[in-house]
Design an enzyme around this catalytic site. Sequence first.
Site, PDB file in Angstrom:
ATOM      1  N   LYS A  15       0.806  -1.232   0.000  1.00 60.91           N
ATOM      2  CA  LYS A  15       0.000   0.000   0.000  1.00 60.91           C
ATOM      3  C   LYS A  15       0.837   1.280   0.000  1.00 60.91           C
ATOM      4  O   LYS A  15       0.411   2.300  -0.521  1.00 60.91           O
ATOM      5  CB  LYS A  15      -0.965  -0.008   1.187  1.00 60.91           C
ATOM      6  CG  LYS A  15      -2.046  -1.072   1.020  1.00 60.91           C
ATOM      7  CD  LYS A  15      -3.348  -0.648   1.649  1.00 60.91           C
ATOM      8  CE  LYS A  15      -4.479  -1.568   1.236  1.00 60.91           C
ATOM      9  NZ  LYS A  15      -4.379  -2.910   1.855  1.00 60.91           N
TER      10      LYS A  15
ATOM     11  N   GLU B 231      -9.715   6.739   3.458  1.00 68.51           N
ATOM     12  CA  GLU B 231     -10.579   5.774   4.132  1.00 68.51           C
ATOM     13  C   GLU B 231      -9.727   4.572   4.495  1.00 68.51           C
ATOM     14  O   GLU B 231      -8.703   4.315   3.852  1.00 68.51           O
ATOM     15  CB  GLU B 231     -11.714   5.336   3.206  1.00 68.51           C
ATOM     16  CG  GLU B 231     -11.366   4.199   2.215  1.00 68.51           C
ATOM     17  CD  GLU B 231     -10.287   4.577   1.188  1.00 68.51           C
ATOM     18  OE1 GLU B 231     -10.192   5.767   0.851  1.00 68.51           O
ATOM     19  OE2 GLU B 231      -9.549   3.677   0.748  1.00 68.51           O
TER      20      GLU B 231
ATOM     21  N   SER C  87       1.496  -9.930  -0.770  1.00 66.86           N
ATOM     22  CA  SER C  87       1.154  -8.506  -0.677  1.00 66.86           C
ATOM     23  C   SER C  87       1.539  -7.868   0.647  1.00 66.86           C
ATOM     24  O   SER C  87       1.782  -6.658   0.712  1.00 66.86           O
ATOM     25  CB  SER C  87      -0.342  -8.304  -0.939  1.00 66.86           C
ATOM     26  OG  SER C  87      -1.111  -9.124  -0.084  1.00 66.86           O
TER      27      SER C  87
HETATM   28  C1  LIG Z   1      -5.208  -3.956   1.610  1.00 67.51           C
HETATM   29  C2  LIG Z   1      -4.509  -5.232   1.372  1.00 67.51           C
HETATM   30  C3  LIG Z   1      -4.894  -6.116   0.339  1.00 67.51           C
HETATM   31  C4  LIG Z   1      -6.077  -5.890  -0.535  1.00 67.51           C
HETATM   32  O1  LIG Z   1      -6.027  -4.745  -1.320  1.00 67.51           O
HETATM   33  P1  LIG Z   1      -5.763  -4.767  -2.887  1.00 67.51           P
HETATM   34  O2  LIG Z   1      -6.072  -3.380  -3.294  1.00 67.51           O
HETATM   35  O3  LIG Z   1      -6.709  -5.764  -3.492  1.00 67.51           O
HETATM   36  O4  LIG Z   1      -4.367  -5.143  -3.117  1.00 67.51           O
HETATM   37  C5  LIG Z   1      -4.139  -7.262   0.137  1.00 67.51           C
HETATM   38  N1  LIG Z   1      -3.087  -7.549   0.922  1.00 67.51           N
HETATM   39  C6  LIG Z   1      -2.692  -6.733   1.932  1.00 67.51           C
HETATM   40  C7  LIG Z   1      -1.515  -7.125   2.749  1.00 67.51           C
HETATM   41  C8  LIG Z   1      -3.380  -5.546   2.187  1.00 67.51           C
HETATM   42  O5  LIG Z   1      -2.988  -4.759   3.193  1.00 67.51           O
END
Ligand SMILES: *Cc1c(COP(=O)(O)O)cnc(C)c1O
Length: 426
Positions: free
Chosen positions: A113, A135, A402
């Site tokens: 993010k 948000e 992610s």
């Molecule tokens: C917020 C988040 C997601 C989901 O958001 P996307 O916009 O779909 O990438 C996935 N993995 C983590 C670790 C997150 O913090």
Amino acid sequence: MKNIKENMQNKANLSSPVGTRGSFGAGGIDENGFYGEFGGAYIPEILHGTVERLKKAYFAIKDDASFKAEYYDLLKNYVGRPSPLYFAKRLSTEYGTNIYLKREDLNHTGAHKINNALGQILLAKRMGKTRIIAETGAGQHGVATATACALMGMECIVFMGKTDVERQYLNVQKMRMLGATVEPVTSGNWTLKDATNEAIRYWCSNPDSFYIIGSTVGPHPYPDMVGFFQSVISEEIKWQLQEKIGRDYPDCLMACVGGGSNAMGTYYHYLNDERVQLISAEAGGLGIETGETAATISIGTVGIIHGFKTLLMQDEDGQITEPYSISAGLDYPGIGPAHAHFARVGRTKVYAINDNEAMDAAFELTRLEGIIPAIESAHALALLKKEKDNFKPDDIVVLTVSGRGDKDMDTYVKYFNTVPNPLKGE
Ligand SMILES: *Cc1c(COP(=O)(O)O)cnc(C)c1O
């Protein structure tokens, strides 16, 4: 009929050779902010000027070398990029193929993010803005934004459902320490959807604020812009693969999809490359047949939410149904318009991954590779089991992790205490 024709048209565009210029740019969008029938900008009149100025500023920086230099300097020296592309040897042996993990979990603040929050705050700075709003659901985007605001010395207001404020207290404390004001939202169900409504409402009455949206959702140009800022992920995958295996594309890319930003970043430079299969995981919750789910692509119908047209979890009256997933970051009743489109035209293959499948996958990665993933990322890892029979020994699979699992330790501990415990060989 029109839709079918439109979709076929779009599919043809998607499969056009790399580098040709159809009506789709690199991120898959058309001039009006649509991905096929999804996307657009459905906003109140009062925001039109604000969004137009944002669009202009964004398209101006897209090809601006000085912006890119400033952005990439932060990504390198502040975020710690490039994130490693790690060959997961034991995981690969387990699945009979070659699995590389794109380690977004190693970024500053623990997930992908921050890539987007920094891109947008640099844009805000160029536009002369001093107040940022955002948000957040689980608090990850709130923390990334509060971090970027501390770094730039900007005012930061984060809207967060009151239920989430209570559930995600550590992230609330982090945001406050970083200097942000956390506004607990008590409309609707007190969760992410309501926090987003409230942020949009605030934006309408304070259009001089810059709204940093945390995923590939919202009115045009946000889905395209967030995808663009996350595209550094696939940009790196290209040269990292070239370095490691002597070719710059994998056979398959895998990612989880909440709003869709880490998946979009992972796919971005391969969208028009038919040699690369794209496989997405959405959150099945307790199972799509139970109603306790966040599997928007599997069960959603077309509707409008937060300024864009997409697939939505809603009843026959158009009332949004509250989504459920064990992972707070995937718990959104809509889906980024690009992913709705890619699924519809068959560019992506999408699985709904249930809570238990994600938790097992998280445990497996932890024990095979010593990496504790975020529960969102564990949904992507669970795709390996779904696809195991399709893997060939020479295939190259790149899967984006992610985020890291620190924020999820309470959930992991609770879960593994209430199901047969793999720690004890049960
Ligand atoms: C917020 C988040 C997601 C989901 O958001 P996307 O916009 O779909 O990438 C996935 N993995 C983590 C670790 C997150 O913090």
